[in-house]
Structures are given as C-alpha cells and as structure tokens.
Write a protein that holds these residues in place. Structure first.
Motif, short mmCIF file in Angstrom:
data_model
loop_
_atom_site.label_atom_id
_atom_site.label_comp_id
_atom_site.label_asym_id
_atom_site.label_seq_id
_atom_site.Cartn_x
_atom_site.Cartn_y
_atom_site.Cartn_z
N UNK A 98 75.08 48.49 -4.57
CA UNK A 98 73.77 48.68 -5.20
C UNK A 98 72.85 47.51 -4.87
N UNK A 99 73.42 46.33 -4.63
CA UNK A 99 72.61 45.14 -4.36
C UNK A 99 72.18 45.04 -2.90
N UNK A 100 73.01 45.59 -1.98
CA UNK A 100 72.68 45.46 -0.56
C UNK A 100 72.98 46.75 0.18
N UNK A 101 72.19 46.98 1.22
CA UNK A 101 72.38 48.18 2.02
C UNK A 101 73.57 48.00 2.97
N UNK A 102 74.09 49.11 3.44
CA UNK A 102 75.17 49.04 4.41
C UNK A 102 74.67 48.51 5.74
N UNK A 103 75.60 48.19 6.63
CA UNK A 103 75.24 47.64 7.93
C UNK A 103 74.65 48.69 8.87
N UNK A 104 74.33 48.24 10.06
CA UNK A 104 73.65 49.07 11.06
C UNK A 104 74.68 49.70 11.99
N UNK A 105 75.16 50.91 11.64
CA UNK A 105 76.19 51.59 12.43
C UNK A 105 75.64 52.00 13.79
N UNK A 106 74.38 52.42 13.83
CA UNK A 106 73.77 52.87 15.09
C UNK A 106 73.79 51.74 16.12
N UNK A 107 73.30 50.58 15.73
CA UNK A 107 73.28 49.43 16.66
C UNK A 107 74.69 49.02 17.05
N UNK A 108 75.60 49.04 16.08
CA UNK A 108 77.00 48.70 16.36
C UNK A 108 77.58 49.59 17.45
N UNK A 109 77.41 50.91 17.33
CA UNK A 109 77.97 51.84 18.30
C UNK A 109 77.24 51.76 19.64
N UNK A 110 75.93 51.52 19.61
CA UNK A 110 75.18 51.37 20.86
C UNK A 110 75.68 50.17 21.65
N UNK A 111 75.86 49.05 20.98
CA UNK A 111 76.32 47.84 21.66
C UNK A 111 77.76 47.98 22.13
N UNK A 112 78.59 48.62 21.32
CA UNK A 112 80.00 48.79 21.70
C UNK A 112 80.13 49.73 22.89
N UNK A 113 79.18 50.66 23.03
CA UNK A 113 79.22 51.60 24.17
C UNK A 113 78.42 51.09 25.36
N UNK A 114 78.13 49.79 25.36
CA UNK A 114 77.42 49.15 26.48
C UNK A 114 76.04 49.75 26.75
N UNK A 115 75.30 49.95 25.69
CA UNK A 115 73.91 50.39 25.86
C UNK A 115 73.66 51.86 25.67
N UNK A 116 74.62 52.58 25.11
CA UNK A 116 74.39 53.99 24.84
C UNK A 116 73.31 54.17 23.80
N UNK A 117 72.58 55.29 23.87
CA UNK A 117 71.48 55.53 22.94
C UNK A 117 71.90 56.51 21.85
N UNK A 118 71.69 56.11 20.61
CA UNK A 118 72.02 56.94 19.46
C UNK A 118 70.88 56.88 18.45
N UNK A 119 70.87 57.84 17.57
CA UNK A 119 69.92 57.81 16.46
C UNK A 119 70.70 57.93 15.16
N UNK A 120 70.04 57.53 14.07
CA UNK A 120 70.66 57.66 12.76
C UNK A 120 70.95 59.12 12.44
#
Length: 277
Positions: A98-120
């Motif tokens: 409730x105090x903080x939002x979750x992390x950025x899964x989209x950016x995490x997966x994009x970086x892990x896939x070496x630049x793949x493009x994803x949207x929320x």
C-alpha cells in the motif's frame, strides 16, 4: 525315547519349513522386477556423458567432432532430450504494498531480452498458462497471482544478470529455482510423436495462438512444469519444443520415461553449434 523322537521330528520339520521358506523367498525375489537406479547423473554416465568443468553434459561421447556431428543429426531428424540445467529458471513476482508501487516488470523483461520491446498491456494480457518469447531470446511464462517464470541463458546466469536487473527495476520477488529443479528440453521434428506416448504432449497440441503454453502436473507427488517454446523452430524442425522444469527428486524418472518413449540424449555442444548456423 518317544519324547526324544518327537523332538527329532519337530527339529526336522522346522528345518524343512525353514528350507521351504528360503526357497519361497528366492522365488519371490526372482519374480520381482530388478530395482533400477533412477538417479539422473548416473543414467547420463551410463549413456557416456562427457561433462564440462561445471558438471553439465556437453556430449555423450569422448569423440568431440564425430560425437557432435551425430548429435546434430539427432536434433535435425529425431527427438532429442537435453539436460539444460546450466540455463537458469527464475520465478519473479511484482507485488507492491500500500505504501509503494511494484517494480517495473516491462523494463526488467526488455533489458533481460537484450532490447526487446514490450508494453504494460502485453504483460497484463498474459493469462496464466500462456506466455511470450521476447525478442527471439527470452521465454516468459505467466503464472497465477501475477508471477512469471523466466528462462535465462547460461551467460545471464553466470553474470547474475537476472538478480542485478531485478534489483535495478525494484522487482519484489526473485527466486532462482536451479537449486531444486532440473531443466530438461525435448526438441526435434519427432518431438510431438514421441511425447504423445508419454501423455506429456498437451502443451504442444495447443494452437499456435497459445504461444508459450504451459501446464503443471504431478509426478510421484512432485511438481513438473511443462512449457512450450519456439526457441528451436527452423533449427530442429519446424515444430515447437518443450522445456520441462522438473523437481530434482523425480528428474531421473521423467528423463527415463522420455528416453523410453524414443527420445535420444544430446549434449549442449551440438545444440550450440546448430543454433549458430
């Protein structure tokens, strides 16, 4: 004298009973199936496994060139089974409080896939039991409660890229399943034909619209996750392959069942060579 003869008869009867009992034990033992050692490492050794310095199977022969060539033929023409436990399987979850939002899964997966493009929206639309192959190099499988399974490359595992990116992107939960699971991959043009006889082909029979379909089933009361992948399409035939995430307690049994169904063991060297062509 009568008592003495009676004792002698009783002793003889006991000896005969014991002899018959031993014969019966021998008979029962001969009828029982032999106990089979289903330890995965032991079975791989029996098949001639050659391992790298980290203990992972690179081929099933001592002959580098000829062995690799024969195993490449299996990948192109048959159904191969590989122990790819050098790859990493991670479960990630992104639960904000409730105090903080979750992390950025989209950016995490994009970086892990070496630049793949994803949207929320793409991430959010993945229903449990489905998934996506991102940028041709990263398999992502959606689970219940917003969690994902991610299969990371050997290089990413060695460099701890998953853990580093998860921290950067503030992903709340990251679990490396390698300590208790084995990753078995079954691929090749005859994969569906072979797996049909084992009852493990359901995810392959899902339509093309079900990209990265996966399901969990029990084996000896241990979980096995069966995951469809298009990682090898065009290299090992035109059909999908299957990644089995297997509890280490039953990895040997699952391996043996797939081998018995007709799959042939292959090491990582032949697959690496084939994927580079």
């Amino acid at each position: 004298k009568k008592k003495k003869k009676k004792r002698e008869r009783n002793a003889t009867a006991r000896a005969i009973d014991k002899e018959e009992e031993e014969k019966m034990k021998d008979l029962v033992a001969s009828l029982e199936p032999p106990k089979v050692d289903l330890d995965l490492d032991a079975m791989q050794e029996e098949l001639g496994a050659t391992r790298d310095q980290d203990g992972f199977v690179v081929r099933y022969t001592d002959d580098d060139a000829n062995g690799r060539e024969e195993e490449t033929k299996i990948l192109r023409n048959e159904c191969a089974i590989l122990d790819r436990s050098a790859w990493g399987v991670f479960r990630i979850a992104n639960k904000g409080t409730e105090e903080e939002e979750g992390g950025d899964v989209v950016t995490f997966l994009e970086k892990l896939s070496n630049g793949g493009k994803l949207t929320a929206e793409e991430i959010g639309s993945m229903q449990p039991g489905t998934g996506k192959r991102v940028n041709g190099c990263l398999d992502v499988y959606a689970q219940e409660s917003g969690a994902f399974l991610v299969i990371a490359s050997r290089e990413d595992v060695k460099e701890k890229k998953v853990e580093t990116l998860a921290e950067e992107c503030k992903i709340s939960e990251v679990m490396n399943l390698a300590s208790r699971c084995v990753l078995l991959t079954v691929c090749g043009p005859k994969t569906l034909e072979v797996l049909k006889t084992t009852g493990l082909a359901a995810v392959l029979e899902a339509g093309k619209e079900y990209e990265n379909a996966h399901a969990v089933f029990g084996f000896e009361n241990r979980p096995v996750v069966c995951c469809k992948t298009n990682e090898f399409v065009g290299k090992c035939g035109d059909g999908s392959a299957v990644n089995f995430l297997v509890d280490e307690g039953v990895a040997g049994q699952v391996w043996a069942a797939i081998i018995k169904a007709g799959a042939l063991p292959v090491g990582s060297e032949a697959l690496d060579a084939l994927m580079c062509t």
